[in-house]
Write a protein that holds these residues in place. Structure first.
Motif, short mmCIF file in Angstrom:
data_model
loop_
_atom_site.label_atom_id
_atom_site.label_comp_id
_atom_site.label_asym_id
_atom_site.label_seq_id
_atom_site.Cartn_x
_atom_site.Cartn_y
_atom_site.Cartn_z
N ASN A 110 0.85 -1.18 0.00
CA ASN A 110 0.00 0.00 0.00
C ASN A 110 0.90 1.25 0.00
OD1 ASN A 110 -1.50 2.25 1.11
ND2 ASN A 110 -3.05 0.82 1.81
N HIS A 111 0.74 2.08 -1.02
CA HIS A 111 1.60 3.24 -1.22
C HIS A 111 1.61 4.18 0.01
CE1 HIS A 111 3.46 6.43 -3.68
NE2 HIS A 111 2.59 7.26 -3.13
N LEU A 112 0.46 4.37 0.63
CA LEU A 112 0.36 5.31 1.76
C LEU A 112 1.08 4.74 2.98
CD1 LEU A 112 -3.36 6.34 1.25
CD2 LEU A 112 -1.31 7.55 0.51
N ALA A 114 3.53 2.75 2.79
CA ALA A 114 4.96 2.81 2.46
C ALA A 114 5.53 4.20 2.75
CB ALA A 114 5.18 2.44 0.99
N HIS A 115 4.75 5.26 2.46
CA HIS A 115 5.22 6.62 2.78
C HIS A 115 5.53 6.74 4.28
CE1 HIS A 115 5.37 9.11 -0.73
NE2 HIS A 115 4.12 8.89 -1.10
N LEU A 116 4.69 6.14 5.11
CA LEU A 116 4.93 6.20 6.56
C LEU A 116 6.12 5.33 6.95
CD1 LEU A 116 1.22 6.11 7.75
CD2 LEU A 116 2.80 8.04 7.94
N ILE A 137 1.09 13.27 3.89
CA ILE A 137 0.72 14.46 3.11
C ILE A 137 1.45 14.40 1.77
CG2 ILE A 137 -0.12 16.16 4.77
CD1 ILE A 137 2.66 16.99 5.36
N SER A 138 0.64 14.17 0.73
CA SER A 138 1.24 14.05 -0.61
C SER A 138 0.36 14.81 -1.59
CB SER A 138 1.35 12.57 -0.98
OG SER A 138 0.07 12.03 -1.15
N GLY A 139 0.60 14.56 -2.88
CA GLY A 139 -0.19 15.25 -3.89
C GLY A 139 -1.63 14.78 -3.91
N THR A 308 9.38 12.03 -1.46
CA THR A 308 8.60 11.87 -2.69
C THR A 308 8.65 10.39 -3.10
OG1 THR A 308 10.56 12.68 -3.80
CG2 THR A 308 8.75 14.22 -3.58
N ASP A 309 7.87 10.03 -4.10
CA ASP A 309 7.70 8.62 -4.44
C ASP A 309 9.04 7.94 -4.75
OD1 ASP A 309 5.08 9.03 -3.99
OD2 ASP A 309 4.46 9.02 -6.09
N ASN A 310 9.23 6.78 -4.19
CA ASN A 310 10.50 6.05 -4.36
C ASN A 310 10.27 4.56 -4.17
OD1 ASN A 310 11.41 5.22 -1.40
ND2 ASN A 310 10.39 7.20 -1.28
ZN ZN Z 1 3.29 9.25 -2.94
#
Ligand code: ZN
Ligand code: KG4
Length: 340
Positions: A110-112, A114-116, A137-139, A308-310
């Motif tokens: 899950n992308h969100l 993963a951001h955390l 908090i992203s785009g 940012t996305d990685n």
């Molecule tokens: Zn993102």
């Protein structure tokens, strides 16, 4: 365990190799950003075509530069949502193809989440099952989340209208700045006075105390520009753009920090993880550090390259999740943060 992470949910074709869930052995990010710039936002068809063209070459460069061969890779982790469906499908198709070819297990991420997780990669000592507050908090997303480590997520508040990154992007567009707007506003704000303009933060009725409403701020900027336009060409007025950027950035940062910290206090959780593209903002990073420091809240912030996305955040979280059968995984464009 060495994990290959694949992230293609938006305009970044990102791949990374991560060992043990935290050690980044190599990372590769190509963005189709320039192809979208003239449209002022990401065009889904262009993004997915770019992923298709870039992904194989990106993988070769990643393996070469990290001096890793496919035989050393233990599993493949791939973002399956949320995001643009065509873009997600390219990453998933690549992961499946590699999984079949190399005979490796695959994990859907899950992308969100993963951001955390990117913030946890900086603090590997934090227990992975402890209570934490998460801020994404992203785009495309804005959420304050109560977490039971990396395993359970409950949304405490989210945006009623624009995501924080989206608000930056829209205000930048109004000010005649480029896309994506966050870094442009941050740059313009350096020369500006953050107290030049005041923004009223709307009271949220009938909802969570941690919900956000940001579209009013954008409208306030629009009205001010219209007023300026009556007097002449506002885009040439560099000091107006600088002052408005600084004032907007300061107002939005204070709003985000305030609500997030209130969530920590009222839930009595003194650990905060933040993630997503907007976390690259240096004022936000500084204010979070100051406020959390003053209140005794432990703060985990990803390094800039992992905001940012990685692919590293995907590989890192993928290390801890259960593999899924190769032909089972599909794109879920509207995947919510609490879903696995
Ligand atoms: Zn993102
Ligand atoms: O996480 P991300 O790369 O992609 C999504 O998942 O959406 O976030 C992109 C967002 C964009 O809206 C961009 O304007 C914002 O992050 N952003 C920033 C900064 N760098 C990127 N916002 C404020 N300040 C920045 N320095």
């Amino acid at each position: 365990m060495l994990v290959l992470g694949i992230e293609t949910s938006c305009d970044e074709t990102a791949l990374a190799l991560v060992d043990g869930g935290v050690k980044v052995l190599g990372t590769q990010v190509a963005s189709s950003l320039q192809l979208h710039q003239r449209y002022g936002g990401v065009v889904p068809e262009i993004a997915s075509r770019a992923h298709t063209e870039l992904i194989t070459c990106e993988l070769e460069v990643l393996l070469d530069s990290a001096k890793i061969t496919p035989s050393q890779i233990d599993r493949i982790a791939v973002t399956y949502g949320p995001g643009l469906s065509g873009s997600l499908l390219v990453g998933i198709a690549a992961a499946k193809a590699l999984g079949f070819a190399w005979g490796r297990q695959m994990v859907g991420v899950n992308h969100l989440q993963a951001h955390l997780y990117a913030a946890l990669m900086e603090n590997p000592g934090w227990p992975l099952d402890a209570p934490m507050i998460g801020l994404v908090i992203s785009g495309g997303h804005t959420a304050v989340i109560e977490m039971q480590g990396i395993y359970r997520y409950a949304v405490l508040g989210q945006t009623r209208d624009d995501a924080v990154g989206e608000a930056f992007d829209k205000v930048a567009k109004l000010l005649g700045l480029g896309f994506p707007g966050g870094p442009e506003i941050e740059r313009a704000a350096i020369a500006g006075n953050p107290k030049a303009y005041r923004f009223r933060v709307p009271r949220i009725r009938n909802g969570s105390a941690y919900d956000f409403s940001l579209s009013g701020m954008k409208t306030a900027v629009l009205y001010k520009i219209q007023e300026m336009e009556k007097k002449g060409n506002f885009t040439k007025d560099i000091s107006f753009v600088a002052d408005m950027s600084a004032s907007f950035q300061s107002a939005i940062v204070e709003e985000v920090v305030d609500k997030t910290v209130k969530a920590c206090q009222s839930k009595k959780i003194a650990r905060l993880l933040v993630g997503g593209g907007v976390v690259a903002n240096s004022l936000l990073r500084r204010r979070l550090g100051e406020v959390c420091g003053g209140l005794g809240i432990e703060l985990a912030v990803p390094r800039l390259s992992l905001c940012t996305d990685n692919g590293a955040m995907v590989a890192g979280l993928g290390h801890h999740l259960k593999p899924v059968p190769l032909n089972f995984l599909t794109a879920v464009p509207d995947l919510r943060v609490e879903m696995n």
